[in-house]
Design an enzyme around this catalytic site. Structure first.
Site, PDB file in Angstrom:
ATOM      1  N   THR A  96      -3.396   3.064   5.494  1.00 47.56           N
ATOM      2  CA  THR A  96      -4.726   2.905   6.093  1.00 47.56           C
ATOM      3  C   THR A  96      -4.791   1.861   7.201  1.00 47.56           C
ATOM      4  O   THR A  96      -5.777   1.808   7.937  1.00 47.56           O
ATOM      5  CB  THR A  96      -5.769   2.535   5.027  1.00 47.56           C
ATOM      6  OG1 THR A  96      -5.440   1.259   4.460  1.00 47.56           O
ATOM      7  CG2 THR A  96      -5.850   3.593   3.935  1.00 47.56           C
TER       8      THR A  96
ATOM      9  N   GLU B 106       0.839  -1.207   0.000  1.00 44.55           N
ATOM     10  CA  GLU B 106       0.000   0.000   0.000  1.00 44.55           C
ATOM     11  C   GLU B 106       0.869   1.251   0.000  1.00 44.55           C
ATOM     12  O   GLU B 106       0.581   2.229  -0.706  1.00 44.55           O
ATOM     13  CB  GLU B 106      -0.937   0.023   1.208  1.00 44.55           C
ATOM     14  CG  GLU B 106      -1.848   1.237   1.198  1.00 44.55           C
ATOM     15  CD  GLU B 106      -2.657   1.425   2.471  1.00 44.55           C
ATOM     16  OE1 GLU B 106      -2.954   2.584   2.814  1.00 44.55           O
ATOM     17  OE2 GLU B 106      -2.979   0.413   3.123  1.00 44.55           O
TER      18      GLU B 106
END
Length: 330
Positions: A168, A130
């Protein structure tokens, strides 16, 4: 020796909307286009889910060189860089993007602010897909900070237009400490209007904060590569409760329960409930006699699928649902 008598289940736990969507994208692509479907990186960080999809015809790759011309390619829930997107498009693959919409939100924010001249500090873990995907939205002007020491060392070219974004799946508390250090050094830094750490990560960590003080040991179901699962185990341990992470019931060890009258159980956002059920069954074999689900936030979030994968029942005109989670356990 104290036998475990009760299992407390954290609520919420397990699959989140982004994981549900990512798995369903691969499932539907296999149904619609047949095997094989190529997936760049593990669709989500869970061994059982990945192996289940492999059996159905998904092939997981890291390099686009391993995808044959004309193939169908799915990007994982973690997102990819601009360079990977552009290369995949140039090679002519049929592409379905399973990037979690909450990760995409971060990508959009980076692209928007970069046009306004901003540089970025990204709070995250080096090497996580990510982080690579988000930092890869720009060719320059985005700097990774993993801890408060990195904040002291980082040297953006300018500080008038500086923004912070976050992986996140981080620890909410760790990220808050790093963000505080950033604000102390760069008082005018721009923060997201809404925090980047996703609702599911926040909810699962909040549940562990309630769970851990009430139990003698915490078991987290999740794979070693799962960032949010690792953060759950670390959080429970930080709160003073022995905590262990397991991929499945086979990894449980009797010694963990020798002095535990009450066991807390949760699962990372990429871990299916079938694995939780397997762990419950095994702990029962070790002496537990009851299971109690704690009160917690009910999650109703659902993300739409890409247009090309929606299947409509001609008889009803309604979208056909497919199974999103494996039903049989390891």
């Amino acid at each position: 020796m104290v036998e475990a008598k009760e299992i407390l289940l954290a609520e919420p736990r397990g699959f989140c909307a982004g994981v549900d969507r990512a798995i369903e994208i691969v499932e539907r692509a296999l149904q619609k286009f047949g095997r094989p479907i190529y997936v760049r990186h593990e669709i989500v960080h869970n061994t059982f889910v990945v192996n289940d999809l492999k059996e159905k015809g998904a092939i997981f790759i890291e390099e686009l060189d391993d995808v044959p011309a004309g193939a169908t390619l799915v990007f994982s829930a973690h997102g990819v860089s601009k360079a990977v997107q552009e290369e995949a498009k140039a090679r002519g693959f049929s592409i379905f993007d399973a990037t979690c919409p909450l990760v995409t939100k971060v990508h959009v924010e980076v692209a928007k602010l970069a046009k306004e001249g901003y540089e970025f500090l990204m709070i995250g873990h080096k090497g996580h897909p990510e982080v690579e995907g988000t930092m890869g939205q720009l060719s320059e002007g985005i700097h990774l900070v993993e801890d408060e020491a990195d904040v002291a060392r980082v040297n953006p070219k300018q500080t008038e237009l500086l923004a912070v974004v976050t992986q996140t799946t981080l620890s909410v508390d760790d990220a808050a400490g790093i963000k505080a250090a950033i604000k102390a050094r760069f008082p005018n830094v721009r923060e997201p209007k809404q925090q980047d750490i996703c609702y599911a990560t926040q909810n699962r960590q909040d549940a562990v904060k309630i769970l851990a003080p009430q139990v003698d040991v915490v078991i987290v179901v999740g794979s070693p590569t799962s960032s949010n699962s690792n953060r759950l185990r670390e959080l429970a341990a930080r709160l003073g409760t022995p905590a262990y992470m397991v991929d499945n019931a086979d990894e449980l060890q009797q010694v963990w329960f020798d002095t535990a009258a009450r066991v807390g159980l949760t699962a990372g956002a990429s871990a299916p409930e079938v694995l939780v059920n397997g762990v419950i069954a095994r702990i029962k074999e070790l002496g537990a006699v009851s299971v109690r689900k704690m009160d917690g936030v009910e999650e109703t979030m659902k993300f739409p699928l890409p247009k090309g994968l929606k299947m409509i029942d001609p008889a009803t005109g309604l979208e056909i649902e497919v199974r999103k989670a494996p039903e049989t356990g390891a």
